[in-house]
Enzyme design. Structure first.
Site, PDB file in Angstrom:
ATOM      1  N   ARG A 134      -4.816  -2.014  -1.263  1.00  0.00           N
ATOM      2  CA  ARG A 134      -5.784  -2.620  -2.193  1.00  0.00           C
ATOM      3  C   ARG A 134      -7.197  -2.260  -1.787  1.00  0.00           C
ATOM      4  NH1 ARG A 134      -2.442  -8.214  -2.925  1.00  0.00           N
ATOM      5  NH2 ARG A 134      -1.116  -7.281  -4.513  1.00  0.00           N
ATOM      6  N   SER A 175      -2.915 -10.324  -5.523  1.00  0.00           N
ATOM      7  CA  SER A 175      -2.118 -11.139  -4.600  1.00  0.00           C
ATOM      8  C   SER A 175      -1.419 -12.302  -5.282  1.00  0.00           C
ATOM      9  CB  SER A 175      -3.009 -11.668  -3.490  1.00  0.00           C
ATOM     10  OG  SER A 175      -3.418 -12.982  -3.779  1.00  0.00           O
ATOM     11  N   ASP A 198       4.231 -13.723  -1.131  1.00  0.00           N
ATOM     12  CA  ASP A 198       3.288 -12.637  -0.894  1.00  0.00           C
ATOM     13  C   ASP A 198       3.635 -11.518  -1.865  1.00  0.00           C
ATOM     14  OD1 ASP A 198       1.280 -11.654   1.495  1.00  0.00           O
ATOM     15  OD2 ASP A 198       2.292 -10.032   0.443  1.00  0.00           O
ATOM     16  N   ASP A 251       0.969 -13.693  10.305  1.00  0.00           N
ATOM     17  CA  ASP A 251       0.410 -12.339  10.326  1.00  0.00           C
ATOM     18  C   ASP A 251      -0.954 -12.222   9.654  1.00  0.00           C
ATOM     19  OD1 ASP A 251       1.327 -12.862   7.792  1.00  0.00           O
ATOM     20  OD2 ASP A 251       2.576 -11.081   7.588  1.00  0.00           O
ATOM     21  N   HIS A 252      -1.305 -13.165   8.786  1.00  0.00           N
ATOM     22  CA  HIS A 252      -2.570 -13.036   8.046  1.00  0.00           C
ATOM     23  C   HIS A 252      -3.744 -13.696   8.787  1.00  0.00           C
ATOM     24  CE1 HIS A 252      -0.015 -11.900   4.687  1.00  0.00           C
ATOM     25  NE2 HIS A 252      -1.065 -11.718   3.910  1.00  0.00           N
ATOM     26  N   ARG A 280      -1.548 -15.341  -4.128  1.00  0.00           N
ATOM     27  CA  ARG A 280      -2.111 -16.601  -3.631  1.00  0.00           C
ATOM     28  C   ARG A 280      -2.209 -17.648  -4.739  1.00  0.00           C
ATOM     29  NH1 ARG A 280      -7.513 -13.311  -2.059  1.00  0.00           N
ATOM     30  NH2 ARG A 280      -5.824 -12.106  -1.163  1.00  0.00           N
TER      31      ARG A 280
END
Ligand code: MIC
Ligand code: SF4
Length: 667
Positions: A385, A547, A119, A64-65, A549
């Site tokens: 965000r 995030s 996520d 999806d990203h 990440r």
């Protein structure tokens, strides 16, 4: 004493430690999710663990990203993840099926279960009564390998909801209100639970908007009870059998109670560049808007897009014109289910008629994957965000609002309180009901194969497995390679957008660490590393917010960063630093932040010894200024071992399968 919902689920899943707030504990994880931007690295880490098949009840990867596919990298990564999933027993949601959190809520989440996702918006699942937590990919991979997840036993904010939302005010305004109360700082180690008579006035998609954006508070997760409304939602998704009732006991306690009377709320907006920079829409009304984006995992549900479509249609019918001519209106639906459902009800046509640009069902604009606004733009968005630079245009300002406010701005062309649509423009607030039966179509979710030996995992040239780091040295000796201020997000540390395609290639991605803050950082750090000079990052409050990440730790590790010294560090990022062998340190006296500058030569003699002896303190000598700065650390035994060994990749390589208690560390 009675239990609240958080305590009930945690108690049921506890495998190590006790339910004592502030203490480390471990829980069993039932479900996991990866998405494609964090998933490739996490999948490589899973492979390094040598486990043939996942051990969870249900694991899934969502694409999806990274769906913009400008070049071969993203498609190569998708193919890697598809073949990885088939082989290791993981479901795979194809690109086009939707945003991970939206699809998971619709199709796979279950009340009372635990979900760990790579996520930070995984807490969306709290909307149906799950304990759903965002973490670094390595932690998620460990859970897939059957290991428990370690976390600090939380304190619980009980948000007592009373009243009922007025017309034109919606769930986004509730979470913006809470952000204005609690802010993005100081909530590490807390969870949020919603309770009280207002709960039953909110539908599941509304609850999910609230738990989703709870991530911006910095809490571990947020949860709603699972009640009759949850049951209705699951029934409409054809999975009533997944429902269990989960309510707080009548005498349940919370560590702190916050009162929100829904009837008193009004439309809110978070101004650039922080989600807690919240004011009422009234305070900024009239400002010219350049772009409106509706979507993201916060506000892209059937409910949200139907409201927008109905309002837009009423306007077109009444005034014979669509959205304001000077601006673009982008709509990114949350899932294929959402698109099909709104299409069946004529709402897609109404949106197109009013003049939207229809995006793919994916993260899209939210992660800077296209739709970068013009210079100095005022971009009004429904996502969660608005960090500096995240939209892809450094000079733009992002304003976070509800779908109601977004459509009002799109129609009038200026920031508009949506209540004016009724009082000034004579439109009625749409009376919306969720469907009795959603369109159910899981064709784009591929189950894993029965016989893994039939699958060869595809690895394109973009897939570069991460290299482990060295164990923590005896002395840290080097320089403050960068000093940054408060609220540095992982978007500052590791940009997404155009750079996302390098997520599977650490040496390449590392070139962009701190790109929007100081583009010389990466080069300087690498030169230091070659000379044997250790890099240290100095930060202010809430370092690493945002995030999950892990690249925000992994790439600095690759560049030779040994420690981060900050006033406070956010939960997920702190976990990622530890997992990649970077020592998280705090100023004992926050004012010492002002006694150190970028470029200062520093040393931390016997840093390794301090960790081995668990002194909780060490001294940083600022050689340039000739002063000493006391620092503290607060690591569990497990975390100390990980840092001493140079990170989880080393732990997995050398001690795979052993429990942390059995690992002995040499001096
Ligand atoms: C985000 O919203 O920042 C992301 C992109 O979804 C991240 C994950 C990532 O960086 O891949 C998140 O929220 O964890
Ligand atoms: Fe995707 Fe945005 Fe949600 Fe992150 S916040 S998962 S980028 S939609």
């Amino acid at each position: 004493m009675g239990l609240n919902v958080v305590q009930k689920i945690l108690k049921e899943h506890l495998v190590e430690g006790e339910l004592v707030p502030g203490k480390e504990m471990a829980i069993k994880i039932d479900q996991t999710l990866y998405q494609d931007a964090t998933g490739t690295m996490a999948a490589m880490e899973f492979e390094a663990m040598g486990v043939p098949r996942v051990k969870t009840e249900f694991s899934i990867i969502y694409i999806d990203h990274k769906t913009i596919q400008m070049g071969f990298e993203d498609a190569d990564d998708h193919t890697y993840l598809r073949t990885f999933a088939a082989r290791y027993g993981v479901h795979y949601s194809k690109p086009g099926n939707g945003i991970c959190h939206q699809v998971h809520l619709e199709r796979f989440g279950k009340p009372g279960k635990t979900l760990l996702g790579s996520d930070s918006h995984t807490p969306t699942g709290g909307g149906i009564g799950m304990i759903a937590i965002g973490a670094g990919g390595l932690d998620v991979s460990a859970a897939m390998a059957g290991l428990p997840f370690y976390l600090t036993c939380p304190r619980v904010y009980g948000v007592h909801l009373t009243g009922k939302l007025p017309k034109w005010v919606s769930a986004k305004d509730v979470i913006l209100k809470l952000l204005s109360i609690l802010t993005t700082k100081g909530n590490v180690g807390w969870m949020v639970e919603y309770f009280g008579p207002g709960v039953k006035t909110l539908s599941v998609p509304e609850r999910a908007t609230i738990t989703n954006m709870g991530a911006e508070l910095g809490v571990t997760t947020s949860v709603f009870p699972s009640d009759e409304i949850t049951k209705e939602f699951l029934r409409a998704q054809g999975r009533e059998e997944d429902w269990v009732e989960l309510l707080p006991d009548p005498d349940a306690q919370y560590d702190k109670v916050i009162e929100i009377n829904l009837s008193e709320l009004e439309p809110m907006v978070a101004l650039p560049h922080s989600p807690d920079n919240v004011v009422t829409v009234r305070e900024v009304e009239g400002k010219l808007v350049d772009q409106v984006c509706i979507g993201s995992c916060t506000n892209s549900s059937y409910r949200d897009l139907m409201v927008v479509a109905r309002v837009a249609k009423a306007w077109v019918d009444k005034y014979g014109k669509g959205f304001a001519p000077h601006l673009d209106v982008v709509v990114g639906p949350g899932s294929k289910q959402v698109v099909r459902q709104i299409d069946q009800e004529g709402a897609l046509d109404a949106l197109l008629d009013a003049g939207i640009r229809l995006e793919e069902n994916a993260c899209g604009f939210c992660i800077g994957m296209g739709q970068a606004p013009k210079n100095n733009a005022v971009s009004v968005r429904t996502n969660n965000r608005n960090f500096y630079g995240r939209s892809g245009t450094l000079s733009a300002g992002i304003y976070l609002v509800s779908p109601e406010t977004a459509v009002a701005c799109a129609l009038t062309g200026v920031i508009t309180d949506p209540r004016d649509l009724e009082s000034k423009y004579g439109l009625e607030y749409p009376d919306l009901k969720l469907p009795d039966r959603f369109v159910i179509d899981d064709k784009m979710v591929l189950p894993p194969v029965e016989d893994p030996s039939t699958v060869e995992v595809y690895r394109g040239p973009n897939i570069v497995p991460p290299e482990p780091s060295e164990p923590l040295p005896q002395d840290i000796e080097g320089e403050v390679t960068i000093k940054v201020g408060d609220k540095i997000t992982t978007d500052h540390i590791m940009p997404a957008g155009q750079r996302l395609k390098y997520r599977s290639n650490v040496p390449k991605y590392a070139e962009f660490v701190f790109e929007s803050v100081d583009s010389t950082f990466s080069k300087r750090a690498l030169e230091n590393k070659k000379k044997g000079v250790h890099n240290v990052i100095v930060g202010g409050e809430s370092y690493g917010q945002g995030s999950s990440r892990e690249h925000a730790a992994l790439c600095p590790m690759y560049l030779g960063v040994k420690a981060v010294v900050a006033k406070t560090i956010e939960r997920i990022h702190r976990g990622n630093l530890i997992n990649f062998g970077i020592l998280p340190l705090y100023f004992e006296n926050p004012d010492d932040y002002d006694r150190i500058d970028q470029g200062d030569k520093i040393s931390m003699p016997d840093a390794r010894k301090a960790l081995l002896e668990n002194t909780g303190r060490l001294v940083m000598k600022n050689e340039t200024k000739g002063i000493e700065i006391p620092l503290t650390f607060n690591l569990s035994d497990r975390e100390r071992k990980i840092v001493l060994l140079g990170g989880m990749l080393n732990v997995a390589k050398e001690y795979g399968g052993k429990s942390f208690r059995e690992i002995e560390i040499e001096e």
